[in-house]
Design a protein around this motif. Structure first.
Motif, short mmCIF file in Angstrom:
data_model
loop_
_atom_site.label_atom_id
_atom_site.label_comp_id
_atom_site.label_asym_id
_atom_site.label_seq_id
_atom_site.Cartn_x
_atom_site.Cartn_y
_atom_site.Cartn_z
N ALA A 1 49.12 37.00 47.65
CA ALA A 1 48.72 37.50 46.33
C ALA A 1 47.22 37.76 46.34
CB ALA A 1 49.06 36.48 45.24
N ASN A 2 46.77 38.59 45.41
CA ASN A 2 45.35 38.83 45.23
C ASN A 2 44.89 38.03 44.02
OD1 ASN A 2 42.77 39.74 44.84
ND2 ASN A 2 43.27 41.91 44.69
N ALA A 3 44.25 36.88 44.28
CA ALA A 3 43.83 35.97 43.21
C ALA A 3 42.35 36.09 42.91
CB ALA A 3 44.18 34.53 43.59
N THR A 4 41.75 37.22 43.28
CA THR A 4 40.31 37.40 43.11
C THR A 4 39.92 37.55 41.64
OG1 THR A 4 40.36 38.60 45.21
CG2 THR A 4 38.32 38.67 43.95
N LYS A 5 38.87 36.84 41.24
CA LYS A 5 38.32 36.94 39.89
C LYS A 5 37.21 37.99 39.85
CE LYS A 5 39.22 32.05 38.86
NZ LYS A 5 38.60 30.75 38.48
#
Length: 258
Positions: free
Chosen positions: A171-175
């Motif tokens: 997943a792309n969990a970047t803030k």
């Protein structure tokens, strides 16, 4: 008459073979174990796990602090082993100083648990691999990518938390770039014997509390061009990459795994 004798012999042989199979099945049947009725019989009291405590930054007491905001004493420049040249900020963070080169730990490590926090540059510049690019390398060979992947498309095996050019994150969990990112990484080093790889290493990565790499196999060095390499080696440093972007770091600690 000869035919009848032959048939009788075959029947005798078949009976003998069946008897042998039954004997083998009987021998393979496990002996029933004693039924456990007392819960204490399955309790293990020793060895007792070591108790650890935590400081105000939630750093465990058995960790080695690599950066706490005061200095870069744990780090050296990768290119010439001189003092690391990145910038220490008043808020106890450090920032990549573009052009000074990668920095790495003075100590060498094997299998570890690493915690670090990073933030993309304050001003958004560029796109793809050109935005907020850095990286954390284990044993100077195996990279977990650091990149501003918030609404920033690039090749999937090169975005934030990718095992570079090897494993795409789950997943792309970047803030957004105004918020801090947290990486918690479990690294198991590969094992070599007689000049060849005996056992592959592995990575487990948790990004901002989200599991994004689940015990994935390290195929070899994380090369920019070409396939992974598996040259025998021992312990090595943790390295942070200068990719010409002013990425910020804070609160870096490591625990050695036995």
């Amino acid at each position: 008459m000869l035919y009848a004798c032959d048939t009788k012999q075959k029947e005798t042989t078949t009976i003998a073979e069946e008897s042998e199979v039954e004997k083998e099945e009987i021998e393979e049947t496990p002996t029933p174990t004693k039924e456990i009725t007392d819960p204490k019989e399955t309790e293990v009291w020793d060895p007792e796990p070591k108790a650890i405590s935590f400081d105000s930054m939630n750093v465990p007491s058995d960790a080695i602090v690599l950066f706490n905001g005061t200095d870069l004493e744990q780090w050296i420049a990768t290119k010439d082993s001189t003092q690391a040249g990145w910038t220490i900020n008043p808020d106890k963070t450090m920032t990549v100083k573009p052009g000074t080169g990668d920095i790495q730990t003075k100590r060498n490590f094997g299998s570890v648990q690493l915690h670090l926090e990073w933030k993309a540059p304050d001003v958004l510049v560029g796109d793809g691999q050109g935005r907020g690019n850095s990286g954390v390398f284990f044993q100077n060979r195996y990279e977990v990518q650091i990149l501003d992947s918030y609404q920033n498309r690039t090749y999937a095996n090169g975005q934030a938390t990718a095992i570079y050019k090897q494993h795409i994150p789950l997943a792309n969990a970047t803030k957004p770039n105004d918020q801090w990112q947290t990486y918690d990484i479990i690294f198991h080093q590969p094992e070599f014997e007689n000049g060849k790889k005996k056992t592959s290493g592995s990575f487990t990565v948790i990004h901002n509390g989200v599991l994004v790499q689940d015990h994935v196999e390290i195929l070899g060095t994380t090369e920019y061009i070409g396939p992974p390499k598996n040259i025998p080696h021992g312990k090595g440093p943790i390295k942070l990459q200068d990719h010409s972007n002013p990425v910020h770091y804070r609160n870096i600690w490591i625990r050695e795994l036995k």
